[in-house]
Design an enzyme around this catalytic site. Sequence first.
Site, PDB file in Angstrom:
ATOM      1  N   SER A 136      23.989  42.902  50.550  1.00 26.42           N
ATOM      2  CA  SER A 136      24.839  42.319  51.586  1.00 26.42           C
ATOM      3  C   SER A 136      25.164  43.427  52.571  1.00 26.42           C
ATOM      4  O   SER A 136      25.130  44.617  52.215  1.00 26.42           O
ATOM      5  CB  SER A 136      26.143  41.838  50.936  1.00 26.42           C
ATOM      6  OG  SER A 136      27.128  41.582  51.915  1.00 26.42           O
ATOM      7  N   TYR A 149      34.086  43.862  45.701  1.00 26.09           N
ATOM      8  CA  TYR A 149      32.883  43.111  46.107  1.00 26.09           C
ATOM      9  C   TYR A 149      31.915  44.064  46.826  1.00 26.09           C
ATOM     10  O   TYR A 149      30.714  44.102  46.530  1.00 26.09           O
ATOM     11  CB  TYR A 149      33.239  41.923  47.023  1.00 26.09           C
ATOM     12  CG  TYR A 149      31.992  41.226  47.527  1.00 26.09           C
ATOM     13  CD1 TYR A 149      31.200  40.497  46.639  1.00 26.09           C
ATOM     14  CD2 TYR A 149      31.571  41.352  48.856  1.00 26.09           C
ATOM     15  CE1 TYR A 149      30.019  39.896  47.064  1.00 26.09           C
ATOM     16  CE2 TYR A 149      30.396  40.751  49.282  1.00 26.09           C
ATOM     17  CZ  TYR A 149      29.632  40.028  48.392  1.00 26.09           C
ATOM     18  OH  TYR A 149      28.456  39.449  48.816  1.00 26.09           O
TER      19      TYR A 149
HETATM   20  C1  8X3 Z   1      28.277  38.294  52.155  1.00 23.39           C
HETATM   21  C2  8X3 Z   1      28.544  38.864  53.477  1.00 23.39           C
HETATM   22  O1  8X3 Z   1      30.213  40.213  54.824  1.00 23.39           O
HETATM   23  O2  8X3 Z   1      30.898  38.012  54.032  1.00 23.39           O
HETATM   24  O3  8X3 Z   1      27.957  39.263  51.235  1.00 23.39           O
HETATM   25  O4  8X3 Z   1      30.769  39.869  52.528  1.00 23.39           O
HETATM   26  S1  8X3 Z   1      30.187  39.261  53.705  1.00 23.39           S
END
Ligand code: 8X3
Length: 249
Positions: A136, A149
């Site tokens: 990501s 995350y």
């Molecule tokens: C997903 C993109 O930037 O919303 O991993 O975390 S974000």
Amino acid sequence: MKTAFITGTTSGIGKATAQILASNYRLILCGRRADKLVELQKELEEITEIYPLVFDVRNKVEVFDAVNSLPEKWKAIDVLVNNAGNAHGLSSFQEADLNDLEAMIDINVKGLIYVTKAVLPYMLKQNGGHIVNLSSIAGKETYANGAVYCASKAAVESISKGLRLDLLHSGIKVTNIAPGAVETEFSVVRFKGDKQRASKVYEGYEPLIAQDIAQAIAYAVNQPEYVQIADVTIFPKAQGNGTTFVKKI
Ligand code: 8X3
């Protein structure tokens, strides 16, 4: 025909990837929800051979049992797409629920490690293959309220780079794909079913859809044998970096 093993195919990017790769791969469809897997199996069986595999990437024993239970001809895996992953919560580290933080490490990092460790011996036996990891933009840039995350996706980035080096002499290619804002169930899961809050993330601009990322995965795995797409970052046009967007409202 080559065989692709895709995790997290019950929705979003995983499902779209299965739909696109069905045109030139036999597919091992993995997921936790058997009913959803059956639905996709029925849809894609018209196009290619399908083998559904139900397991939870968090459960080490389940992962290895599932992969090792594959019939011999399905063990010749050419492409592994490590797509299963999600976000739980978007809050400061001090306020975040520890269970949420652990879940992201368990799924996004440990789950990816389990699946890769389980599948890799079969690729090594064939002296070739391709691993595609779904990272990501959050793995490249850390944003507020997303420490763990972002850390989980930074780990995916490092694992992709390390695997590429360690597998250099094995004939196995590694691709890291880093999406920005893609409208899937991602934010609904992150916000624990709060659809209104989830849809706000994608308001005022045109976000990517799962198919956009699936196209990039297909591009990477359908290159000539000598071409290794190492790293791809994909944003909607309205996104400038991890947290900067032009919004019309
Ligand atoms: C997903 C993109 O930037 O919303 O991993 O975390 S974000």
